[in-house]
Design a protein around this motif. Structure first.
Motif, PDB file in Angstrom:
ATOM      1  N   HIS A  55       0.831  -1.208   0.000  1.00 36.18           N
ATOM      2  CA  HIS A  55       0.000   0.000   0.000  1.00 36.18           C
ATOM      3  C   HIS A  55       0.870   1.264   0.000  1.00 36.18           C
ATOM      4  N   ARG A  56       1.899   1.292   0.873  1.00 30.32           N
ATOM      5  CA  ARG A  56       2.791   2.459   0.951  1.00 30.32           C
ATOM      6  C   ARG A  56       3.526   2.710  -0.359  1.00 30.32           C
ATOM      7  N   LEU A  57       3.899   1.638  -1.054  1.00 28.41           N
ATOM      8  CA  LEU A  57       4.651   1.770  -2.300  1.00 28.41           C
ATOM      9  C   LEU A  57       3.753   1.925  -3.522  1.00 28.41           C
ATOM     10  N   GLY A  58       2.441   1.867  -3.314  1.00 28.97           N
ATOM     11  CA  GLY A  58       1.515   2.010  -4.427  1.00 28.97           C
ATOM     12  C   GLY A  58       1.468   0.811  -5.354  1.00 28.97           C
ATOM     13  N   ILE A  59       1.784  -0.369  -4.834  1.00 30.50           N
ATOM     14  CA  ILE A  59       1.774  -1.594  -5.630  1.00 30.50           C
ATOM     15  C   ILE A  59       0.441  -2.304  -5.407  1.00 30.50           C
ATOM     16  N   ARG A  60      -0.221  -2.630  -6.506  1.00 29.72           N
ATOM     17  CA  ARG A  60      -1.499  -3.328  -6.398  1.00 29.72           C
ATOM     18  C   ARG A  60      -1.261  -4.807  -6.151  1.00 29.72           C
ATOM     19  N   GLY A  61      -2.033  -5.372  -5.265  1.00 29.53           N
ATOM     20  CA  GLY A  61      -1.951  -6.790  -4.962  1.00 29.53           C
ATOM     21  C   GLY A  61      -2.807  -7.101  -3.754  1.00 29.53           C
ATOM     22  N   ILE A  62      -3.336  -8.300  -3.713  1.00 26.14           N
ATOM     23  CA  ILE A  62      -4.169  -8.758  -2.616  1.00 26.14           C
ATOM     24  C   ILE A  62      -3.403  -9.853  -1.890  1.00 26.14           C
ATOM     25  N   VAL A  63      -3.161  -9.674  -0.598  1.00 29.17           N
ATOM     26  CA  VAL A  63      -2.469 -10.680   0.201  1.00 29.17           C
ATOM     27  C   VAL A  63      -3.544 -11.562   0.829  1.00 29.17           C
ATOM     28  N   SER A  64      -3.472 -12.859   0.549  1.00 31.17           N
ATOM     29  CA  SER A  64      -4.528 -13.773   0.956  1.00 31.17           C
ATOM     30  C   SER A  64      -3.947 -15.166   1.199  1.00 31.17           C
ATOM     31  N   PRO A  65      -4.613 -15.963   2.053  1.00 31.61           N
ATOM     32  CA  PRO A  65      -4.157 -17.349   2.224  1.00 31.61           C
ATOM     33  C   PRO A  65      -4.283 -18.126   0.909  1.00 31.61           C
ATOM     34  N   TYR A 108      -1.889 -12.012  -4.709  1.00 30.11           N
ATOM     35  CA  TYR A 108      -2.643 -12.282  -5.925  1.00 30.11           C
ATOM     36  C   TYR A 108      -2.984 -10.973  -6.631  1.00 30.11           C
ATOM     37  N   ASP A 109      -3.277 -11.079  -7.912  1.00 28.60           N
ATOM     38  CA  ASP A 109      -3.603  -9.888  -8.699  1.00 28.60           C
ATOM     39  C   ASP A 109      -5.029  -9.404  -8.460  1.00 28.60           C
ATOM     40  N   ARG A 110      -5.893 -10.233  -7.906  1.00 34.76           N
ATOM     41  CA  ARG A 110      -7.272  -9.840  -7.590  1.00 34.76           C
ATOM     42  C   ARG A 110      -7.804 -10.734  -6.479  1.00 34.76           C
ATOM     43  N   SER A 111      -8.906 -10.333  -5.907  1.00 34.07           N
ATOM     44  CA  SER A 111      -9.428 -11.057  -4.746  1.00 34.07           C
ATOM     45  C   SER A 111     -10.270 -12.283  -5.094  1.00 34.07           C
ATOM     46  N   ALA A 170       6.920 -11.956  -8.102  1.00 33.78           N
ATOM     47  CA  ALA A 170       7.157 -10.668  -8.756  1.00 33.78           C
ATOM     48  C   ALA A 170       7.036  -9.522  -7.765  1.00 33.78           C
ATOM     49  N   VAL A 171       6.022  -9.573  -6.906  1.00 38.48           N
ATOM     50  CA  VAL A 171       5.813  -8.504  -5.934  1.00 38.48           C
ATOM     51  C   VAL A 171       6.940  -8.468  -4.909  1.00 38.48           C
ATOM     52  N   LEU A 172       7.366  -9.621  -4.422  1.00 41.03           N
ATOM     53  CA  LEU A 172       8.465  -9.650  -3.447  1.00 41.03           C
ATOM     54  C   LEU A 172       9.749  -9.088  -4.054  1.00 41.03           C
ATOM     55  N   THR A 173       9.993  -9.356  -5.326  1.00 38.88           N
ATOM     56  CA  THR A 173      11.167  -8.806  -6.000  1.00 38.88           C
ATOM     57  C   THR A 173      11.081  -7.284  -6.066  1.00 38.88           C
ATOM     58  N   ILE A 174       9.917  -6.776  -6.429  1.00 37.84           N
ATOM     59  CA  ILE A 174       9.722  -5.324  -6.512  1.00 37.84           C
ATOM     60  C   ILE A 174       9.876  -4.679  -5.142  1.00 37.84           C
TER      61      ILE A 174
END
Length: 76
Positions: free
Chosen positions: A14-24, A37-40, A51-55
């Motif tokens: 959220h702070r970095l402005g990266i879109r993504g949904i963190v979910s089990p 995930y890219d969507r809920s 990809a998100v962890l790398t960014i």
């Protein structure tokens, strides 16, 4: 990643402005592994964790490490 790490990652995204949904991974098992995930919608979502962890690691490391300058102690 566990629930606490997922919450921290969601805040960072959220702070970095990266879109993504963190979910089990398994919505019926919140104590299991969590992913980004890219969507809920669990039917059509795509796992983008790597990809998100790398960014995030690249942006966080760059922001947290000074590249040049001096540290000047101030007498009290």
């Amino acid at each position: 990643m566990d629930e606490n790490e997922a919450r921290q990652l969601a805040n960072t995204l959220h702070r970095l402005g990266i879109r993504g949904i963190v979910s089990p991974e398994d919505l019926d098992n919140p104590d299991g592994q969590w992913r980004v995930y890219d969507r809920s919608d669990p039917v059509v979502r795509r796992d983008i964790t790597d990809a998100v962890l790398t960014i995030v690691s690249g942006k966080s490391r760059t922001a947290a490490v000074p590249t040049r300058g001096f540290v000047v102690p101030v007498p009290r």
